[in-house]
Design an enzyme around this catalytic site. Structure first.
Site, short mmCIF file in Angstrom:
data_model
loop_
_atom_site.label_atom_id
_atom_site.label_comp_id
_atom_site.label_asym_id
_atom_site.label_seq_id
_atom_site.Cartn_x
_atom_site.Cartn_y
_atom_site.Cartn_z
N HIS A 1 57.00 24.53 -67.64
CA HIS A 1 56.92 23.52 -68.48
C HIS A 1 55.89 22.44 -67.94
O HIS A 1 55.02 21.86 -68.84
CB HIS A 1 58.34 23.03 -68.67
CG HIS A 1 58.30 21.66 -69.52
ND1 HIS A 1 59.20 21.50 -70.68
CD2 HIS A 1 57.86 20.41 -69.35
CE1 HIS A 1 58.96 20.49 -71.05
NE2 HIS A 1 58.28 19.70 -70.50
N GLU A 2 56.25 22.07 -66.62
CA GLU A 2 55.26 21.13 -66.23
C GLU A 2 53.76 21.81 -66.06
O GLU A 2 52.88 20.96 -66.10
CB GLU A 2 55.54 20.55 -64.96
CG GLU A 2 57.08 19.80 -64.83
CD GLU A 2 56.89 18.77 -65.86
OE1 GLU A 2 55.71 17.75 -65.90
OE2 GLU A 2 57.89 18.17 -66.70
N HIS B 1 51.74 21.42 -69.04
CA HIS B 1 51.26 20.01 -69.47
C HIS B 1 50.03 19.76 -68.60
O HIS B 1 48.83 19.26 -68.87
CB HIS B 1 52.23 18.98 -68.91
CG HIS B 1 53.40 18.75 -69.79
ND1 HIS B 1 53.15 18.61 -71.09
CD2 HIS B 1 54.70 18.74 -69.59
CE1 HIS B 1 54.38 18.20 -71.53
NE2 HIS B 1 55.31 18.30 -70.66
#
Length: 372
Positions: free
Chosen positions: A67-68, A71
């Protein structure tokens, strides 16, 4: 967010974990091994439950990292440098140097994380439902799918500092052309969402079980506080537009020659100076570190004549050396790790310094300027 343990680099980005991850990992493993997996597939060996619980907890944090990382990669594609990724109690933090320059860029960076979680959850769900395999393994995969789907949906709630709050910020910015109005909208939405979760947690404690309600209250308290902090930081950035380092620095500070011993420096410089921190310089005048009055006082009197300032100095990272004409806003992206936030040099010589007190004053003035 400070990393307690550095895991390495992925695509050149430093990745680490905060110590709170160990607490959450332990809670997840205990919950899976003690209740979730035995409830789904009873009658298995306790060791098997525990092994699968630990593996599932590791996979869950791997999905948080994905998820990170999503980003971070989109941010780099948008020409925003990424300093690090840190996993912690409430998920993960991707530390970037600066912000998106356009609403579209911010929207892309915001949405890619939850979409990644939803994709991971969807893949795990399909595998758990349709792939052949032991029921216990499929149950663990179903739990992993559910957690990622919940993570993706929760992160899309419209309030700062969640990804949905940043998406809301991008949309308001896009529609109004006013970035500060978008700041206020996302921050207020985040504070409202936090208060709503706190109220829901109180209701759950009063009418059902206390454990889930307490967790909701903690999350709500964190969201409300983080939204307020983010609003303050954004307002400070707005107020610092056009302000240079030379406008906020302490000019021509007293310096600490690295070759002097502590006793001689205290008697000749520190005793008559109003400073509490001193840049330490080498023979050529270039900065090599810093030393504070507290650190000088900690040296036993019997050793002050033999302890040199260069041996006592706290090292100075290269990014802590800035020019007088640099924008002051860069200091907000490099928060003070001690009394000395930055050393200002021109032509290789120190012309000023920015202390933690200078930073606090700078932020207060920026907030006053922005509110005015």
């Amino acid at each position: 967010m400070k990393q307690s343990l550095r895991l390495g680099r992925i695509a050149g980005i430093p990745v680490g974990v905060h110590w709170s991850v160990l607490v959450i990992a332990a809670l997840i493993a205990v919950s899976l091994a003690g209740a979730v997996l035995p409830g789904a597939v009873p009658g298995q060996a306790p060791r098997l439950y525990w092994v699968l619980a630990v593996v599932t907890a590791v996979l869950f944090f791997a999905s948080l990292l994905a998820h990170e990382l999503a980003h971070a990669l989109v941010a780099r594609w948008r020409a925003i440098p990424v300093r690090s990724i840190t996993l912690w109690l409430f998920g993960g933090v991707t530390q970037m140097e600066g912000e998106a320059r356009t609403p579209r860029g911010e929207l892309e960076i915001s949405l890619v994380g939850p979409l990644t979680s939803l994709a991971v959850g969807g893949i795990a769900f399909v595998v758990a439902v349709y792939a052949p395999g032991p029921r216990l393994v499929m149950s663990a995969l179903m739990w992993l799918a559910l957690m990622n789907l919940l993570l993706g949906v929760f992160n899309m709630l419209p309030g700062a500092p969640l990804d949905g709050g940043r998406a809301l910020h991008a949309v308001v910015w896009w529609c109004t052309g006013d970035r500060f109005r978008a700041d206020r909208a996302s921050a207020r939405a985040g504070q409202g969402l936090g208060l709503l979760l706190i109220a829901a947690g109180v209701a759950e404690v009063l009418f059902t079980t206390w454990a889930g309600g307490l967790w909701l209250m903690i999350i709500g308290w964190f969201l409300a506080g983080a939204a307020g902090t983010e609003m303050t930081a954004r307002s400070a950035r707005e107020g610092l537009e056009g302000v240079r380092i030379k406008d906020v620095m302490t000019p021509l500070p007293d310096l600490a020659p690295a070759w002097l011993d502590v006793g001689e420096f205290v008697s000749s410089v520190a005793s008559r100076s109003h400073q509490t921190v001193f840049p330490v310089v080498a023979f050529g005048g270039e900065p090599v570190g810093s030393v504070t009055l507290e650190e000088l006082a900690a040296v036993p009197p019997a050793r002050r004549g033999t302890t040199r300032l260069g041996d006592l100095a706290r090292p100075l990272a290269p990014e802590r050396v800035v020019g007088p004409d640099a924008e002051a806003i860069v200091l907000l992206e490099r928060p003070a790790l001690g009394p000395l936030a930055a050393v200002v040099t021109e032509g290789g010589q120190i012309t000023g310094m920015v202390t933690a007190q200078d930073m606090a004053r700078m932020i207060r003035l920026a907030l006053l300027r922005r509110s005015g």
